[in-house]
Design a protein around this motif. Structure first.
Motif, mmCIF file in Angstrom:
data_model
loop_
_atom_site.group_PDB
_atom_site.id
_atom_site.type_symbol
_atom_site.label_atom_id
_atom_site.label_comp_id
_atom_site.label_asym_id
_atom_site.label_seq_id
_atom_site.Cartn_x
_atom_site.Cartn_y
_atom_site.Cartn_z
ATOM 1 N N GLU A 1 2.152 4.083 8.906
ATOM 2 C CA GLU A 1 0.777 3.629 8.761
ATOM 3 C C GLU A 1 -0.197 4.807 8.671
ATOM 4 O O GLU A 1 0.091 5.912 9.118
ATOM 5 C CB GLU A 1 0.371 2.740 9.953
ATOM 6 C CG GLU A 1 1.212 1.486 10.132
ATOM 7 C CD GLU A 1 2.527 1.749 10.835
ATOM 8 O OE1 GLU A 1 2.884 2.916 11.069
ATOM 9 O OE2 GLU A 1 3.218 0.763 11.151
ATOM 10 N N SER A 2 -1.401 4.483 8.142
ATOM 11 C CA SER A 2 -2.428 5.499 7.918
ATOM 12 C C SER A 2 -2.832 6.216 9.213
ATOM 13 O O SER A 2 -2.753 5.654 10.302
ATOM 14 C CB SER A 2 -3.666 4.829 7.315
ATOM 15 O OG SER A 2 -4.141 3.812 8.176
ATOM 16 N N ARG B 1 -4.759 7.402 15.745
ATOM 17 C CA ARG B 1 -3.346 7.155 15.405
ATOM 18 C C ARG B 1 -2.906 8.276 14.464
ATOM 19 O O ARG B 1 -3.518 8.459 13.413
ATOM 20 C CB ARG B 1 -3.201 5.790 14.724
ATOM 21 C CG ARG B 1 -1.759 5.456 14.343
ATOM 22 C CD ARG B 1 -1.596 4.020 13.826
ATOM 23 N NE ARG B 1 -2.199 3.824 12.525
ATOM 24 C CZ ARG B 1 -2.256 2.653 11.884
ATOM 25 N NH1 ARG B 1 -1.747 1.564 12.450
ATOM 26 N NH2 ARG B 1 -2.812 2.554 10.694
ATOM 27 N N ALA C 1 -4.177 -1.166 18.563
ATOM 28 C CA ALA C 1 -2.956 -1.933 18.828
ATOM 29 C C ALA C 1 -1.752 -1.013 18.927
ATOM 30 O O ALA C 1 -0.892 -1.163 19.776
ATOM 31 C CB ALA C 1 -2.736 -2.967 17.731
ATOM 32 N N GLY C 2 -1.707 -0.021 18.033
ATOM 33 C CA GLY C 2 -0.579 0.911 18.029
ATOM 34 C C GLY C 2 -0.531 1.764 19.283
ATOM 35 O O GLY C 2 0.428 2.482 19.496
ATOM 36 N N THR D 1 -17.462 -1.778 16.331
ATOM 37 C CA THR D 1 -17.010 -0.800 15.334
ATOM 38 C C THR D 1 -16.126 -1.501 14.311
ATOM 39 O O THR D 1 -15.611 -2.598 14.570
ATOM 40 C CB THR D 1 -16.188 0.309 16.012
ATOM 41 O OG1 THR D 1 -15.113 -0.294 16.729
ATOM 42 C CG2 THR D 1 -17.038 1.138 16.950
ATOM 43 N N THR E 1 0.883 -1.162 0.000
ATOM 44 C CA THR E 1 0.000 0.000 0.000
ATOM 45 C C THR E 1 0.926 1.219 0.000
ATOM 46 O O THR E 1 2.145 1.078 0.130
ATOM 47 C CB THR E 1 -0.952 0.059 1.223
ATOM 48 O OG1 THR E 1 -0.252 0.608 2.334
ATOM 49 C CG2 THR E 1 -1.541 -1.301 1.563
ATOM 50 N N LEU F 1 -8.700 -5.408 13.059
ATOM 51 C CA LEU F 1 -8.007 -5.217 11.775
ATOM 52 C C LEU F 1 -8.737 -4.174 10.931
ATOM 53 O O LEU F 1 -9.922 -3.917 11.127
ATOM 54 C CB LEU F 1 -7.995 -6.535 10.994
ATOM 55 C CG LEU F 1 -7.339 -7.727 11.683
ATOM 56 C CD1 LEU F 1 -7.569 -8.998 10.858
ATOM 57 C CD2 LEU F 1 -5.846 -7.482 11.862
ATOM 58 N N THR G 1 -7.661 6.072 7.617
ATOM 59 C CA THR G 1 -8.579 4.999 8.031
ATOM 60 C C THR G 1 -9.678 5.620 8.887
ATOM 61 O O THR G 1 -9.388 6.461 9.746
ATOM 62 C CB THR G 1 -7.801 3.934 8.845
ATOM 63 O OG1 THR G 1 -6.837 3.325 7.984
ATOM 64 C CG2 THR G 1 -8.722 2.865 9.405
HETATM 65 O O1 TXA Z 1 -1.559 2.065 6.834
HETATM 66 C C1 TXA Z 1 -2.205 1.173 7.391
HETATM 67 O O2 TXA Z 1 -3.234 1.406 8.059
HETATM 68 C C2 TXA Z 1 -1.690 -0.266 7.265
HETATM 69 C C3 TXA Z 1 -1.832 -0.702 5.802
HETATM 70 C C4 TXA Z 1 -1.426 -2.134 5.566
HETATM 71 O O3 TXA Z 1 -3.124 -0.436 5.350
HETATM 72 N N1 TXA Z 1 -2.373 -1.152 8.134
HETATM 73 C C5 TXA Z 1 -2.167 -1.139 9.465
HETATM 74 O O4 TXA Z 1 -2.834 -2.170 10.124
HETATM 75 O O5 TXA Z 1 -1.463 -0.332 10.029
HETATM 76 P P1 TXA Z 1 -2.484 -2.595 11.622
HETATM 77 O O6 TXA Z 1 -3.362 -3.776 11.906
HETATM 78 O O7 TXA Z 1 -1.024 -2.788 11.768
HETATM 79 O O8 TXA Z 1 -3.013 -1.412 12.457
HETATM 80 C C6 TXA Z 1 -4.411 -1.185 12.478
HETATM 81 C C7 TXA Z 1 -4.795 -0.331 13.615
HETATM 82 C C8 TXA Z 1 -4.592 -1.067 14.909
HETATM 83 O O9 TXA Z 1 -3.943 -0.189 15.801
HETATM 84 C C9 TXA Z 1 -6.008 -1.387 15.330
HETATM 85 O O10 TXA Z 1 -6.165 -1.506 16.703
HETATM 86 C C10 TXA Z 1 -6.778 -0.209 14.751
HETATM 87 O O11 TXA Z 1 -6.175 -0.027 13.506
HETATM 88 N N2 TXA Z 1 -8.170 -0.559 14.564
HETATM 89 C C11 TXA Z 1 -8.698 -1.460 13.738
HETATM 90 N N3 TXA Z 1 -10.030 -1.555 13.891
HETATM 91 C C12 TXA Z 1 -10.362 -0.675 14.843
HETATM 92 C C13 TXA Z 1 -11.579 -0.320 15.477
HETATM 93 N N4 TXA Z 1 -12.723 -0.879 15.170
HETATM 94 N N5 TXA Z 1 -11.520 0.635 16.415
HETATM 95 C C14 TXA Z 1 -10.363 1.196 16.750
HETATM 96 N N6 TXA Z 1 -9.165 0.906 16.209
HETATM 97 C C15 TXA Z 1 -9.175 -0.029 15.275
#
Ligand code: TXA
Ligand code: MG
Length: 364
Positions: free
Chosen positions: A190-191, A206, A242-243, A126, A31, A62, A107
């Protein structure tokens, strides 16, 4: 970095990746932010494979990645029909944000539609959604014709990958993974994540390269920091991210930040370090000179003093330095200013989780 030398994958390879996703397999893909580890968002078994491969706790949600329709004028895209299978209550603000920044490194978190799998939301009500801009991601998503969940394609708590080779190194010997190669990621962190699920208050979950200032300028929407949300009750209700763990994005070499001119203070925490210290210095400033730790061998590494360029190279630098056998890595504290919030956030977490035992820190 540049799109000109991006080794775009052939249609045949992308078709194979689509088949792999349809069969419940995992595919790593580029991405514009970092590489993602993708699975079919409608397949619970496939989603579980992601958590196993990453070593990620199953309650960490995710992001669902969606294709942007192939329109010449992206401002004309109608996002509503794409979003309705996934989310409830698309607000005016959500539409403004999507029209202004999608496809791109933003995001958005919404209240989820009932059918969205708990496996991907970590049991929350969510769902996080983004439409990535990278052409390989776009082609994959368009051909797949569905949502693809994709965390960054790294082991939990480790530095996110910004090239196909980084992804292969991350899972070498563990997982026979199909990796689509789209060159180096342009954005590099990340986004930005904005929570829209708590009514009328957009909250930054984030920081990333799209800042609250950019959002205000382009859409008139005020984005609150978690601590300054209007309604204090919302703070308790903020979703887990997670971050948001203190330790994350971490190299195995100890990493610390130094204040301007205070390299020695940063070193004082490591009285035993006698040998090799890599010191990152701003490319806009002259070198540190000879006044370093008398017994330490310093090597200076230049880092960009422009925040966007810094972000695009941050994970590359951390990975490369981590491979070079330094005893300690020092980075300059990023300056004040919203445009530095994304990299400051990643660097602080990387420091906290760094060192040989970083994986145990990270899972705290
Ligand atoms: O740039 C990005 O966002 C990258 C690329 C691959 O698209 N993806 C990414 O995914 O950073 P990941 O899983 O490493 O981080 C996703 C973050 C996590 O901190 C997660 O907790 C948060 O998004 N997240 C996902 N769903 C959520 C929700 N329903 N509410 C709050 N936070 C959420
Ligand atoms: Mg990640």
């Amino acid at each position: 970095m540049s799109r000109d030398n991006t080794p775009l994958q052939t249609s045949a390879v992308i078709n194979e990746a689509v088949e792999t996703l349809r069969d419940g397999g995992l595919v790593a893909f580029p991405t514009e932010t970092v590489y993602g580890l993708g699975a079919d968002a409608k397949n619970a078994e496939a989603i579980k494979k992601i958590f196993t491969a990453k070593g990620r706790p199953s309650n960490h949600p995710l992001i669902v990645h969606l294709a942007a329709p192939d329109k010449f004028d992206q401002a004309q895209i109608d996002w509503v029909p794409l979003l309705t299978p996934w989310v409830r209550d698309l607000s005016e603000d959500a539409l403004k944000l999507m029209n202004a920044f999608w496809p791109g490194p933003l995001t958005l978190v919404f209240k989820k539609e009932k059918s969205v799998l708990n496996e991907l939301t970590g049991g929350q009500d969510t769902v996080a959604i983004r439409a990535p801009a990278h052409p390989v991601a776009q082609e994959l998503l368009r051909k797949f014709k569905g949502g693809v969940v994709a965390p960054s394609a790294n082991r939990f708590g480790k530095v996110s990958p910004t090239s196909a080779a980084d992804v292969r190194n991350e899972f070498e010997g563990m997982l026979d993974l199909m990796v689509l190669d789209g060159g180096d990621c342009e954005v590099g962190i990340e986004s930005t994540i904005i929570d829209l699920s708590s009514g009328d208050c957009a909250t930054l979950l984030r920081p990333g390269v799209i800042t609250p200032k950019d959002i205000l300028a382009k859409t008139g929407i005020t984005v609150y920091q978690p601590g300054e949300a209007k309604d204090k009750n919302l703070i308790e209700g903020l979703p887990r991210v997670a971050g948001s763990l203190r330790a994350h994005y971490a190299p195995t070499t100890p990493l610390r930040l130094y204040a301007p001119g205070r390299v020695l203070d940063a070193l004082s925490e490591f009285p035993d370090i006698k040998s090799r210290v890599a010191v990152a210095v701003w490319d806009s400033e002259s070198s540190l000179g000879e006044d370093g730790h008398p017994s330490a061998h310093f090597e200076e590494v230049e880092v960009p003093s422009n925040s966007t360029t810094f972000a695009s190279r941050l994970y590359r630098s951390l990975r490369d330095l981590d491979q070079q056998g330094w005893d300690l890595i020092l980075f300059p504290e990023p300056p004040a200013g919203e445009e530095w919030d994304g990299v400051r956030d990643r660097l602080q977490r990387a420091c906290f989780g760094s060192g040989p035992s970083s994986s145990s820190h990270a899972s705290n």
